[in-house]
Enzyme design. Structure first.
Site, PDB file in Angstrom:
ATOM      1  N   TYR A  56       4.660   0.552   8.125  1.00 29.48           N
ATOM      2  CA  TYR A  56       3.774   0.601   6.959  1.00 29.48           C
ATOM      3  C   TYR A  56       3.024  -0.721   6.815  1.00 29.48           C
ATOM      4  O   TYR A  56       1.811  -0.757   6.593  1.00 29.48           O
ATOM      5  CB  TYR A  56       4.602   0.887   5.700  1.00 29.48           C
ATOM      6  CG  TYR A  56       3.808   0.956   4.422  1.00 29.48           C
ATOM      7  CD1 TYR A  56       3.031   2.066   4.120  1.00 29.48           C
ATOM      8  CD2 TYR A  56       3.861  -0.082   3.489  1.00 29.48           C
ATOM      9  CE1 TYR A  56       2.304   2.134   2.931  1.00 29.48           C
ATOM     10  CE2 TYR A  56       3.145  -0.019   2.299  1.00 29.48           C
ATOM     11  CZ  TYR A  56       2.371   1.084   2.027  1.00 29.48           C
ATOM     12  OH  TYR A  56       1.654   1.154   0.852  1.00 29.48           O
TER      13      TYR A  56
ATOM     14  N   LYS B 134      -1.056  -1.645   6.959  1.00 31.17           N
ATOM     15  CA  LYS B 134      -1.746  -2.363   5.884  1.00 31.17           C
ATOM     16  C   LYS B 134      -2.431  -3.628   6.409  1.00 31.17           C
ATOM     17  O   LYS B 134      -3.536  -3.977   5.989  1.00 31.17           O
ATOM     18  CB  LYS B 134      -0.749  -2.727   4.773  1.00 31.17           C
ATOM     19  CG  LYS B 134      -0.314  -1.541   3.929  1.00 31.17           C
ATOM     20  CD  LYS B 134      -1.472  -0.965   3.135  1.00 31.17           C
ATOM     21  CE  LYS B 134      -1.057   0.096   2.147  1.00 31.17           C
ATOM     22  NZ  LYS B 134      -2.218   0.658   1.403  1.00 31.17           N
TER      23      LYS B 134
ATOM     24  N   SER C   8      -0.352  -4.388   0.398  1.00 30.35           N
ATOM     25  CA  SER C   8       1.007  -4.355  -0.140  1.00 30.35           C
ATOM     26  C   SER C   8       1.668  -5.692   0.149  1.00 30.35           C
ATOM     27  O   SER C   8       1.367  -6.341   1.161  1.00 30.35           O
ATOM     28  CB  SER C   8       1.803  -3.233   0.528  1.00 30.35           C
ATOM     29  OG  SER C   8       3.189  -3.389   0.298  1.00 30.35           O
ATOM     30  N   SER C   9       2.581  -6.095  -0.724  1.00 27.09           N
ATOM     31  CA  SER C   9       3.256  -7.377  -0.505  1.00 27.09           C
ATOM     32  C   SER C   9       4.174  -7.340   0.719  1.00 27.09           C
ATOM     33  O   SER C   9       4.608  -8.389   1.197  1.00 27.09           O
ATOM     34  CB  SER C   9       4.063  -7.774  -1.746  1.00 27.09           C
ATOM     35  OG  SER C   9       4.986  -6.766  -2.088  1.00 27.09           O
ATOM     36  N   CYS C  10       4.452  -6.145   1.255  1.00 20.86           N
ATOM     37  CA  CYS C  10       5.311  -6.063   2.446  1.00 20.86           C
ATOM     38  C   CYS C  10       4.605  -6.542   3.710  1.00 20.86           C
ATOM     39  O   CYS C  10       5.215  -6.623   4.772  1.00 20.86           O
ATOM     40  CB  CYS C  10       5.839  -4.646   2.638  1.00 20.86           C
ATOM     41  SG  CYS C  10       4.595  -3.462   3.169  1.00 20.86           S
TER      42      CYS C  10
ATOM     43  N   HIS D 131      10.638   4.309  -4.638  1.00 19.66           N
ATOM     44  CA  HIS D 131      10.936   2.885  -4.629  1.00 19.66           C
ATOM     45  C   HIS D 131      12.079   2.581  -5.600  1.00 19.66           C
ATOM     46  O   HIS D 131      12.525   3.443  -6.334  1.00 19.66           O
ATOM     47  CB  HIS D 131       9.684   2.090  -4.984  1.00 19.66           C
ATOM     48  CG  HIS D 131       8.647   2.104  -3.904  1.00 19.66           C
ATOM     49  ND1 HIS D 131       7.491   2.839  -3.990  1.00 19.66           N
ATOM     50  CD2 HIS D 131       8.604   1.488  -2.696  1.00 19.66           C
ATOM     51  CE1 HIS D 131       6.770   2.670  -2.893  1.00 19.66           C
ATOM     52  NE2 HIS D 131       7.422   1.854  -2.086  1.00 19.66           N
TER      53      HIS D 131
END
Length: 315
Positions: A137, A141, A108-110, A180
């Site tokens: 989260y 990841k 994920s880009s987070c 989201h």
């Protein structure tokens, strides 16, 4: 991948997993295997190992995750960390033990620092603090990325990690608290239109910039990378374009036909100020997105309306 290879899609009922299933079937892959969460609890190591021992998949798309928006991420911090750590650890280890030919892990880009230089390059990983609200989260990841890297280093496993930008599309989650930003806006503006509400409150200033990729485009990129990419380094997947939340809300307003006004509640958090991925690495390999934001949003809205009709007929 050959059409006869057995392919396991973890998380096949989710938006990303179901898009990958559609993409595989469209290309003639029929030997697909998956389990619902009721049939297989991916948090339980023994159950996951039994599944891999029985099925012996050749390829794995790891799209399973506990996901949600800012509220869910910040409220259920322990759940998001524990559940996602267990899922990635169990599947990656079982894939190694059962000689899976190749595994693609969806990050994920987070995972990138809150204040990473924009657009965000893959090399930005672990160069600064994460956004607090989704830190658990993101850490899970990052653990998945490092598992793929270390199993490659120690055992020679061909496990790759891809980092998608914000996603939307068919089979999205429209839960009022756990969705989201884009699906949340679709639901809220549709409900405001139906109820005749003259205004909709949106969290934050509306100024943060976000990038959005249609889930079926992501699935296309995943198949492309499963066929062509075999490197240790993570690779971003996105469209390379972003817009403000205010601009996004205006687009959703147009798609849903809502005619009221927006009120931006600046007492609420904005989250990361900007999150645009540098997709030059993927572009250099020859992949580019196909679905415009407006076109994809129209498909997503029709999917939402279909879901709403089903809910109304079952109650």
């Amino acid at each position: 991948m050959r059409e006869t290879d057995k392919i396991y899609i973890a998380g096949h009922n989710g938006m990303v997993g179901s898009a990958i299933v559609r993409a595989l079937k469209t290309r003639g892959f029929e030997n697909l295997v998956y389990r619902t969460s009721a049939e297989l609890d991916l948090r339980k190591q023994q159950d996951v190992e039994r599944f891999f021992n029985e099925e012996k998949p050749d390829f794995v798309f790891l799209a399973a995750a506990k996901v949600g928006g800012i509220i869910a991420n910040n409220t259920y911090r322990a759940d998001f960390l524990y559940d996602n750590l267990m899922i990635v650890s169990n599947i990656i280890h079982a894939a190694y033990k059962n000689n899976v030919k190749k595994l693609l892990f969806l990050g994920s880009s987070c995972i990138y620092p809150k204040l990473a230089e924009q657009p965000i390059r893959e090399s930005s990983l672990l160069t600064g603090p994460l956004e607090y609200t989704n830190e658990p989260y993101a850490i899970a990841k990052i653990a998945g990325i490092k598992l793929c890297e270390t199993y490659r280093d120690q055992y020679g496993a061909n496990f790759i990690s891809v980092m998608p930008t914000n996603l939307y599309g068919i089979n999205d989650n429209y839960h009022p608290e756990n969705s989201h930003v884009l699906p949340s806006l679709i639901r809220r503006l549709h409900e405001a239109k139906v109820s005749g509400s003259k205004e909709v409150v949106i969290w934050g200033t509306g100024n943060p910039r976000r990038e959005f990729l249609y889930a079926d485009d992501l699935a296309d990129a995943c198949l492309f990378l499963m066929e062509t990419y075999n490197e240790k380094e993570i690779i971003n997947i996105g469209c390379g374009e972003d817009l403000t939340i205010k601009e996004l809300a205006t687009l959703v307003k147009s798609v849903t036909g809502y005619e009221g006004d927006f009120i931006f509640d600046t007492s609420k958090p904005d989250g990361t100020p900007r999150k645009l991925l540098d997709v030059s690495k993927l572009s250099a390999l020859g992949w580019h997105y196909k679905t415009s934001l407006v076109a994809g949003m129209n498909i997503a809205y029709q999917d939402f309306l279909t879901k709403q009709k089903k809910l109304q007929t079952t109650h």
